[in-house]
Design a protein around this motif. Structure first.
Motif, PDB file in Angstrom:
ATOM      1  N   GLY A 110      67.435  17.471  55.727  1.00 36.34           N
ATOM      2  CA  GLY A 110      68.748  17.188  55.156  1.00 36.34           C
ATOM      3  C   GLY A 110      69.483  18.382  54.592  1.00 36.34           C
ATOM      4  N   GLU A 111      68.789  19.465  54.237  1.00 39.88           N
ATOM      5  CA  GLU A 111      69.429  20.614  53.588  1.00 39.88           C
ATOM      6  C   GLU A 111      69.685  21.781  54.529  1.00 39.88           C
ATOM      7  OE1 GLU A 111      66.959  21.685  50.363  1.00 39.88           O
ATOM      8  OE2 GLU A 111      67.184  19.786  49.281  1.00 39.88           O
ATOM      9  N   LEU A 112      69.564  21.552  55.844  1.00 35.86           N
ATOM     10  CA  LEU A 112      69.723  22.647  56.794  1.00 35.86           C
ATOM     11  C   LEU A 112      71.155  22.809  57.283  1.00 35.86           C
ATOM     12  CD1 LEU A 112      66.486  22.232  58.959  1.00 35.86           C
ATOM     13  CD2 LEU A 112      66.882  23.740  57.009  1.00 35.86           C
ATOM     14  N   GLY A 113      72.016  21.875  56.978  1.00 32.94           N
ATOM     15  CA  GLY A 113      73.416  22.005  57.379  1.00 32.94           C
ATOM     16  C   GLY A 113      73.658  21.790  58.859  1.00 32.94           C
ATOM     17  N   LEU A 114      72.854  20.989  59.520  1.00 35.98           N
ATOM     18  CA  LEU A 114      73.027  20.712  60.944  1.00 35.98           C
ATOM     19  C   LEU A 114      74.187  19.742  61.155  1.00 35.98           C
ATOM     20  CD1 LEU A 114      69.283  20.234  61.929  1.00 35.98           C
ATOM     21  CD2 LEU A 114      70.701  22.225  62.444  1.00 35.98           C
ATOM     22  N   ALA A 129      56.069  21.565  62.046  1.00 35.27           N
ATOM     23  CA  ALA A 129      56.601  22.158  63.275  1.00 35.27           C
ATOM     24  C   ALA A 129      58.060  21.775  63.479  1.00 35.27           C
ATOM     25  CB  ALA A 129      55.761  21.710  64.464  1.00 35.27           C
ATOM     26  N   LEU A 130      58.396  20.519  63.230  1.00 35.97           N
ATOM     27  CA  LEU A 130      59.788  20.080  63.371  1.00 35.97           C
ATOM     28  C   LEU A 130      60.698  20.827  62.404  1.00 35.97           C
ATOM     29  CD1 LEU A 130      61.798  18.061  64.660  1.00 35.97           C
ATOM     30  CD2 LEU A 130      61.256  16.495  62.778  1.00 35.97           C
ATOM     31  N   LYS A 154      64.986  27.360  62.425  1.00 39.50           N
ATOM     32  CA  LYS A 154      65.387  28.437  63.328  1.00 39.50           C
ATOM     33  C   LYS A 154      66.709  28.113  64.018  1.00 39.50           C
ATOM     34  CE  LYS A 154      60.714  30.117  64.452  1.00 39.50           C
ATOM     35  NZ  LYS A 154      59.694  30.249  65.544  1.00 39.50           N
ATOM     36  N   TYR A 155      66.832  26.870  64.476  1.00 41.05           N
ATOM     37  CA  TYR A 155      68.061  26.490  65.183  1.00 41.05           C
ATOM     38  C   TYR A 155      69.269  26.561  64.264  1.00 41.05           C
ATOM     39  CZ  TYR A 155      71.321  23.720  67.963  1.00 41.05           C
ATOM     40  OH  TYR A 155      72.419  23.299  68.663  1.00 41.05           O
ATOM     41  N   SER A 156      69.121  26.119  63.020  1.00 39.24           N
ATOM     42  CA  SER A 156      70.247  26.134  62.081  1.00 39.24           C
ATOM     43  C   SER A 156      70.694  27.560  61.756  1.00 39.24           C
ATOM     44  CB  SER A 156      69.864  25.403  60.793  1.00 39.24           C
ATOM     45  OG  SER A 156      68.843  26.094  60.095  1.00 39.24           O
ATOM     46  N   LYS A 157      69.789  28.521  61.854  1.00 43.55           N
ATOM     47  CA  LYS A 157      70.123  29.922  61.572  1.00 43.55           C
ATOM     48  C   LYS A 157      70.600  30.674  62.813  1.00 43.55           C
ATOM     49  CE  LYS A 157      66.836  30.331  57.740  1.00 43.55           C
ATOM     50  NZ  LYS A 157      65.623  31.032  57.229  1.00 43.55           N
ATOM     51  N   GLY A 158      70.673  29.977  63.940  1.00 45.76           N
ATOM     52  CA  GLY A 158      71.108  30.628  65.163  1.00 45.76           C
ATOM     53  C   GLY A 158      70.055  31.465  65.829  1.00 45.76           C
ATOM     54  N   LEU A 159      68.803  31.314  65.427  1.00 43.69           N
ATOM     55  CA  LEU A 159      67.710  32.083  66.015  1.00 43.69           C
ATOM     56  C   LEU A 159      67.138  31.334  67.212  1.00 43.69           C
ATOM     57  CD1 LEU A 159      65.838  33.063  62.719  1.00 43.69           C
ATOM     58  CD2 LEU A 159      67.485  34.455  64.007  1.00 43.69           C
ATOM     59  N   PRO A 160      66.577  32.040  68.186  1.00 44.78           N
ATOM     60  CA  PRO A 160      65.914  31.346  69.302  1.00 44.78           C
ATOM     61  C   PRO A 160      64.686  30.590  68.796  1.00 44.78           C
ATOM     62  CG  PRO A 160      65.521  33.712  69.406  1.00 44.78           C
ATOM     63  CD  PRO A 160      66.555  33.502  68.341  1.00 44.78           C
TER      64      PRO A 160
END
Length: 870
Positions: A573-577, A600-601, A607-613
């Protein structure tokens, strides 16, 4: 007010567009005459619900909404037109009201509004106009102020003649409707849009492609091992194009392999993999992955009875309603026939039912497994409901018999389960016994001679054990005696003879008595996206819970449980997706109970929320597992690989790179698991305890890349458990206090003061109760002291002598009255005792001495209470 009430008022909602247009563009121009509306609502006449009790308000509603002068009502007094009342209310903002209600008139008016406010029929009618409970509570006080501001003799004369009941509701509701529609138009429109979003009563309308076809639906109904799925697949193979929808990846993979082996090109689509064969017009997929746009000739939906599953039932409902096929063949037991027939009637499609009987007989051995697991024979399948029991039974069989045991359970990859099934089905090896979980109930074609239940109960929610359902017992036991196997009949029994009656009872229950009453539903993303757009400030987990709470369902459906979805939403909830990204991550196959999968999730989403692969950085050791603990670590590594692959098909390839590498790694893990299971068999034969052997460091650290996320989740879980224990302790204390209070009240004991009674009910100590009695008596004695100057909360001056004498007289009368009550209570206790020592009763006018207070004497209220309980 819940939206269940809105369903009762659905008929009135047809008037709502007219009222909204009137509020938006002017009532005088938009309002129709009563005859016009009464004759045709939306061109189709009054709905079927017009005869309900809610429609009793239609005539006064339409009459009073008209801007012309209102004629006297047949069932009540005439009231001035709404526009006139509105003008007076507006003028009262600058001037004093023409009539100010006082005294009895104000009381009568308040009672009238109060009755109107709490009327269930009024609430239902307001909800039919999309005035929800929150807006209703806000609007009623303002409507009351509106009437007070517009009050004149004409309006009050009409209101005063109303009874505080149905006549007042009939007369006041049109005023309230017009008032709220004018003042709260944006709020009503927003709520209307939200209601339309969560209206799930006609889910078949979500699939326009399927609705454009006149589909033929054939239900193949029968027990296990009756050939129903075989016949459905034959129809699919004979068609030019087709799709198979299976409950498991394992079944989809089997259909994929069989079709391609027979020369029929077939694709494979599951959540974790895509195998496309050039020129293929057939597809084998899991039921969640069936497409709703590409038209085919024949579709097969297997295990249709799972439409009632609490977690996954929505997938079968979606496939049944939405698969665009000319023919839809559905397979399963007959428990879901009435439900499917009802759904087909709603869709306007015909249902054909083909019934099947079992090919081989199924007998129950009443003696149980005589001799225990040392007496197992080739072709036996032992069914247990925990991973620990499965490996313990496997080791016991391999150490006490000459057999080797295969294992099948849900945590194993489908490829590994298929390999174990091949070992069991082959007759030229020593793997002639299988130990499995309930996963053996579907998805595998096994040559089982006898099914042996280790137990007919299983763990659920920690240490709680619950009975295995009748349908599950029938499904698993029915796997024995496969038609194409070497066994002419199937056998079923239990390890303990005492469990056999339960098994026999389950098998004897006819399938038509096992009803599947409702079908599962879960919203499409488009529904949820609109709903989330109306609540931009709510957390995603709150949106999920609110959607479930507000959803309107037909009686044939239920909202599927999505505990793992909510848990994932709380985790991320706090990742800003974005809403779409959150929906995809939360729907991923990640178990909420397994912290490693959750970690793992969280790692992937961060990583996805930060734009990292998003890469999979687990370190798989090149060593074959040699204990059940090492197998468990490898199983978790494969589940994480499947989670990564599932997500990679829902996001851009740039976000989840190197899919081929992860697929190769997953195959390598399966190979290690296959070799590990064979090694465990050799170790068991050599007398090694495979369960007690600790995992080597390289296996323990296979998922060390998620250590930070795992530590965070463990901390959260610990905090959650602490909060739950605190809440449970608080509730237990409240319950014990309530029980003590109730015992005091039931005992009939009269304490010397209310303070002592309260102290006893709260469980205070004897000294505290006695002290409370003494303090109360001391206070009363001080009040009775001659010349006492009592202070008043409302008067600053000291009371006069006359007032003090009056107070003293009232005090004496209260003491005498209490004395009489105490004597009566004492007589009742003496009669109740029937020979036992009567319980002493302390009278209120008797002071408690300081010595009794300090020593906690038995003459205190505590002592009397203890004596009574003894």
């Amino acid at each position: 007010m819940s939206l269940a009430a809105l369903r009762r008022a659905i008929g009135l909602r047809q008037l709502q567009p007219l009222l909204l247009r009137a509020a938006a563009s002017g009532l005088a121009q938009c309002m129709l005459s009563p005859c016009a509306i009464g004759g045709s609502v939306g061109g189709g006449g009054l709905p079927a619900a017009a005869s309900s009790h809610l429609w009793r308000y239609d005539s006064p509603l339409l009459r009073h909404l008209n801007t012309a002068a209102a004629e006297p009502a047949a069932d009540g007094p005439a009231l001035p037109p709404y526009e006139q009342v509105k003008q007076r209310a507006a003028a009262a903002a600058d001037l004093q009201p023409l009539l100010e209600l006082r005294g009895a008139e104000r009381t009568q008016f308040d009672a009238l509004i109060r009755k109107f406010q709490h009327s269930g029929a009024v609430k239902d009618q307001a909800l039919a106009l999309y005035v929800n409970s929150k807006l209703y509570r806000q609007a009623i006080p303002e409507f009351k102020d509106f009437l007070v501001a517009a009050m004149d003799r004409e309006l009050w004369r009409g209101l005063r003649q109303l009874q505080a009941g149905e006549s007042s509701q009939q007369a006041l509701f049109p005023y309230f409707a017009q008032f709220v529609l004018e003042r709260y138009t944006p709020e009503i429109k927003a709520y209307r849009d939200m209601v339309n979003t969560v209206d799930l009563r006609n889910p078949h309308q979500w699939f326009p492609v399927a609705r454009a076809l006149q589909r033929r639906i054939i239900y193949h109904a029968g027990p296990t091992n009756s050939g129903k799925t075989y016949n459905a697949l034959q129809a699919m193979r004979a068609a030019k194009s087709g799709v198979y929808c299976g409950p498991l990846r394992l079944l989809a993979m089997e259909v994929y392999d069989t079709c391609n082996a027979e020369g029929l090109y077939c694709n494979l689509i599951t959540g974790q993999e895509r195998r496309e064969v050039p020129g293929a017009e057939h597809t084998a997929c899991t039921v969640e992955m069936v497409g709703m746009q590409k038209r085919v000739d024949v579709a097969v939906i297997d295990e249709i009875q799972m439409i009632g599953d609490e977690g996954r039932g929505w997938a079968w409902t979606r496939a049944l309603m939405g698969v665009p096929a000319n023919e839809v063949h559905i397979c399963g037991d007959s428990s879901a026939v009435p439900l499917v027939r009802k759904i087909c009637e709603d869709m306007g499609e015909q249902l054909e039912v083909n019934s099947y009987d079992r090919f081989t007989t199924l007998e129950v051995e009443s003696s149980g497994l005589v001799g225990g697991y040392s007496a197992v024979q080739p072709g036996d399948c032992i069914v247990a409901f925990s991973r620990r029991d499965i490996y313990a039974i496997k080791q016991l069989i391999e150490q006490e018999t000459s057999h080797r045991a295969c294992v099948v359970y849900g945590a194993l990859p489908p490829e590994t389960r298929r390999q174990q099934a091949r070992l069991f089905n082959e007759q030229d090896n020593a793997y002639r016994v299988m130990v499995a979980s309930d996963a053996v109930g579907m998805g595998l074609n096994l040559n089982i001679r006898r099914v042996i239940f280790h137990s007919v109960t299983k763990h659920e929610g920690g240490n709680k054990r619950v009975p295995v359902s009748i349908s599950m017992l029938k499904q698993i036991a029915g796997r024995a005696g496969r038609r194409s196997s070497q066994w002419s009949e199937g056998l079923a029994t239990c390890l303990n003879a005492g469990d056999v009656p339960r098994l026999q009872e389950a098998i004897d229950v006819p399938l038509d008595q096992l009803a599947t009453p409702t079908a599962g539903l879960f919203p499409e993303f488009e529904h949820f996206e609109v709903f989330a757009g109306q609540r931009p400030d709510d957390a995603y987990s709150s949106l999920l819970e609110a959607f479930e709470r507000e959803a309107m369902l037909d009686s044939s459906y239920f909202f599927c449980k999505q505990d793992s979805v909510v848990a994932a939403a709380q985790l991320l909830g706090e990742l800003g997706l974005s809403i779409k990204d959150m929906f995809s991550f939360c729907m991923a196959p990640a178990s909420a109970s397994d912290l490693r999968i959750g970690a793992a999730l969280l790692n992937f989403a961060t990583k996805y929320s930060k734009g990292l692969p998003v890469t999979l950085d687990i370190s798989v050791p090149n060593r074959v597992p040699s204990s059940t603990d090492e197998l468990r670590h490898m199983e978790a590594a494969h589940q994480v690989s499947m989670l990564w692959l599932w997500l990679s098909y829902r996001f851009d390839a740039d976000a989840f790179p190197n899919r081929d590498k992860v697929e190769a790694q997953a195959e390598f893990i399966c190979d290690l698991l296959d070799k590990g299971l064979k090694r465990l068999t050799r170790l068991s034969k050599n007398g090694v305890d495979i369960a007690e052997k600790a995992a080597r460091p390289e296996h323990q650290n296979v998922m060390s890349c998620f250590s930070e996320e795992l530590a965070l989740l463990e901390e959260r879980r610990q905090q959650q458990r602490t909060d739950e224990r605190r809440q449970q302790t608080h509730e237990q204390r409240q319950q014990r206090a309530e029980e003590r209070r109730q015992r005091v009240l039931d005992s009939g004991i009269v304490f010397a003061s209310p303070a002592a009674t309260s102290a006893a009910a709260a469980g205070a100590s004897p000294a505290s109760i006695s002290a409370a009695e003494a303090a109360e008596e001391a206070g009363q004695a001080e009040l009775r002291r001659p010349g006492h100057k009592a202070r008043s909360l409302t008067r600053k001056k000291e009371p006069t002598l006359q007032h003090a004498q009056q107070c003293d007289a009232r005090q004496r009368r209260r003491i005498l009255k209490k004395l009489q009550q105490n004597r009566q209570t004492e007589r009742q206790l003496e009669e109740r005792a029937k020979g036992r020592q009567a319980v002493p009763v302390v009278l209120k006018h008797e002071a408690v001495s300081q010595q009794q207070v300090s020593s906690g004497s038995s003459t205190s209220g505590w002592g009397r209470l203890s004596s009574a309980f003894q």
